[in-house]
Motif scaffolding. Structure first.
Motif, mmCIF file in Angstrom:
data_model
loop_
_atom_site.group_PDB
_atom_site.id
_atom_site.type_symbol
_atom_site.label_atom_id
_atom_site.label_comp_id
_atom_site.label_asym_id
_atom_site.label_seq_id
_atom_site.Cartn_x
_atom_site.Cartn_y
_atom_site.Cartn_z
ATOM 1 N N UNK A 1 0.823 -1.213 0.000
ATOM 2 C CA UNK A 1 0.000 0.000 0.000
ATOM 3 C C UNK A 1 0.856 1.261 0.000
ATOM 4 N N UNK A 2 2.037 1.215 0.584
ATOM 5 C CA UNK A 2 2.936 2.370 0.582
ATOM 6 C C UNK A 2 3.934 2.314 -0.565
ATOM 7 N N UNK A 3 3.820 1.353 -1.441
ATOM 8 C CA UNK A 3 4.728 1.269 -2.583
ATOM 9 C C UNK A 3 6.169 1.032 -2.172
ATOM 10 N N UNK A 4 6.381 0.253 -1.122
ATOM 11 C CA UNK A 4 7.705 -0.068 -0.582
ATOM 12 C C UNK A 4 8.443 1.176 -0.107
ATOM 13 N N UNK A 5 7.707 2.198 0.289
ATOM 14 C CA UNK A 5 8.296 3.413 0.823
ATOM 15 C C UNK A 5 7.853 3.562 2.275
ATOM 16 N N UNK A 6 8.436 4.513 2.980
ATOM 17 C CA UNK A 6 8.097 4.720 4.381
ATOM 18 C C UNK A 6 7.135 5.884 4.544
ATOM 19 N N UNK A 7 6.181 5.776 5.485
ATOM 20 C CA UNK A 7 5.303 6.914 5.759
ATOM 21 C C UNK A 7 6.062 8.014 6.512
ATOM 22 N N UNK A 8 5.407 9.147 6.699
ATOM 23 C CA UNK A 8 6.053 10.366 7.175
ATOM 24 C C UNK A 8 6.939 10.235 8.410
ATOM 25 N N UNK A 9 6.478 9.805 9.541
ATOM 26 C CA UNK A 9 7.426 9.890 10.657
ATOM 27 C C UNK A 9 8.597 8.919 10.516
ATOM 28 N N UNK A 10 8.336 7.773 9.913
ATOM 29 C CA UNK A 10 9.413 6.780 9.777
ATOM 30 C C UNK A 10 10.453 7.187 8.745
ATOM 31 N N UNK A 11 10.039 7.915 7.699
ATOM 32 C CA UNK A 11 11.017 8.295 6.681
ATOM 33 C C UNK A 11 12.058 9.258 7.235
ATOM 34 N N UNK A 12 11.692 10.075 8.205
ATOM 35 C CA UNK A 12 12.674 10.964 8.834
ATOM 36 C C UNK A 12 13.554 10.211 9.827
ATOM 37 N N UNK A 13 12.945 9.334 10.611
ATOM 38 C CA UNK A 13 13.716 8.594 11.604
ATOM 39 C C UNK A 13 14.710 7.621 10.969
ATOM 40 N N UNK A 14 14.312 7.019 9.877
ATOM 41 C CA UNK A 14 15.153 6.003 9.239
ATOM 42 C C UNK A 14 15.928 6.536 8.039
ATOM 43 N N UNK A 15 16.049 7.850 7.931
ATOM 44 C CA UNK A 15 16.778 8.433 6.803
ATOM 45 C C UNK A 15 18.225 7.933 6.718
ATOM 46 N N UNK A 16 18.979 7.858 7.831
ATOM 47 C CA UNK A 16 20.343 7.307 7.723
ATOM 48 C C UNK A 16 20.362 5.856 7.233
ATOM 49 N N UNK A 17 19.383 5.072 7.651
ATOM 50 C CA UNK A 17 19.329 3.679 7.191
ATOM 51 C C UNK A 17 19.022 3.615 5.700
ATOM 52 N N UNK A 18 18.197 4.537 5.192
ATOM 53 C CA UNK A 18 17.891 4.556 3.762
ATOM 54 C C UNK A 18 19.112 4.953 2.949
ATOM 55 N N UNK A 19 19.927 5.864 3.472
ATOM 56 C CA UNK A 19 21.177 6.221 2.787
ATOM 57 C C UNK A 19 22.079 4.995 2.706
ATOM 58 N N UNK A 20 22.193 4.274 3.803
ATOM 59 C CA UNK A 20 22.998 3.056 3.818
ATOM 60 C C UNK A 20 22.448 2.018 2.842
ATOM 61 N N UNK A 21 21.131 1.868 2.800
ATOM 62 C CA UNK A 21 20.518 0.919 1.870
ATOM 63 C C UNK A 21 20.820 1.297 0.418
ATOM 64 N N UNK A 22 20.692 2.575 0.094
ATOM 65 C CA UNK A 22 20.990 3.016 -1.272
ATOM 66 C C UNK A 22 22.452 2.796 -1.623
ATOM 67 N N UNK A 23 23.355 2.997 -0.659
ATOM 68 C CA UNK A 23 24.767 2.739 -0.897
ATOM 69 C C UNK A 23 25.010 1.255 -1.162
ATOM 70 N N UNK A 24 24.351 0.391 -0.406
ATOM 71 C CA UNK A 24 24.516 -1.057 -0.609
ATOM 72 C C UNK A 24 23.997 -1.466 -1.980
ATOM 73 N N UNK A 25 22.835 -0.943 -2.378
ATOM 74 C CA UNK A 25 22.289 -1.261 -3.703
ATOM 75 C C UNK A 25 23.241 -0.775 -4.790
ATOM 76 N N UNK A 26 23.748 0.436 -4.638
ATOM 77 C CA UNK A 26 24.696 0.979 -5.618
ATOM 78 C C UNK A 26 25.969 0.123 -5.668
ATOM 79 N N UNK A 27 26.456 -0.305 -4.501
ATOM 80 C CA UNK A 27 27.664 -1.124 -4.465
ATOM 81 C C UNK A 27 27.454 -2.465 -5.162
#
Length: 140
Positions: free
Chosen positions: A105-131
């Motif tokens: 339902x969220x299209x594999x994205x995070x809703x508002x409060x979680x997207x701010x709290x987990x922003x560092x984890x999302x950066x790490x995830x994007x780095x892993x995918x890029x790697x």
């Protein structure tokens, strides 16, 4: 997959060549092939995301259900031994369904409060995918 997708798409090349200046016409087949490969990779990534989300939801739901029933048994809320009942699996599959529905339902994205709290984890995830994508051709 990209090569199979390119076969029906190459019939559109002559129409695009008519609209393209002469010096850029040699790049049209290359652009079409790479576009088909990009589309195929995007579809493959999306399918893998669905498979991973389904696996994680099932695994996490069953772990949650198992430990919830064990906790309820320790607190004497349920009287039967956890290994003799199917309640943990019913709870687990229910939690897995809710979790997977939430992901879709969220299209594999995070809703508002979680997207701010987990922003560092999302950066790490994007780095892993890029790697994984950029370093997969290297052999060490």
């Amino acid at each position: 997959i990209g090569a199979a997708l390119y076969e029906p798409m190459k019939r559109f090349e002559p129409a695009i060549e008519d609209m393209t200046p002469e010096e850029y016409r040699k790049w049209i087949p290359v652009a079409f092939r790479w576009s088909c490969k990009l589309l195929a990779m995007s579809v493959a990534w999306w399918i893998q995301r669905v498979i991973s989300a389904t696996h994680s939801a099932i695994k996490g739901g069953l772990i949650f259900g198992r430990y919830l029933v064990e906790f309820l048994h320790e607190k004497n809320i349920v009287s039967f031994p956890p290994e003799k009942a199917y309640l943990d699996e019913c709870i687990g599959w229910g939690v897995a369904f809710v979790g997977l529905t939430f992901q879709f339902s969220w299209g594999f994205d995070l809703p508002f409060p979680l997207n701010l709290l987990l922003f560092p984890a999302r950066i790490l995830e994007n780095f892993i995918v890029w790697s994984v994508c950029s370093g997969s051709a290297e052999v060490s």
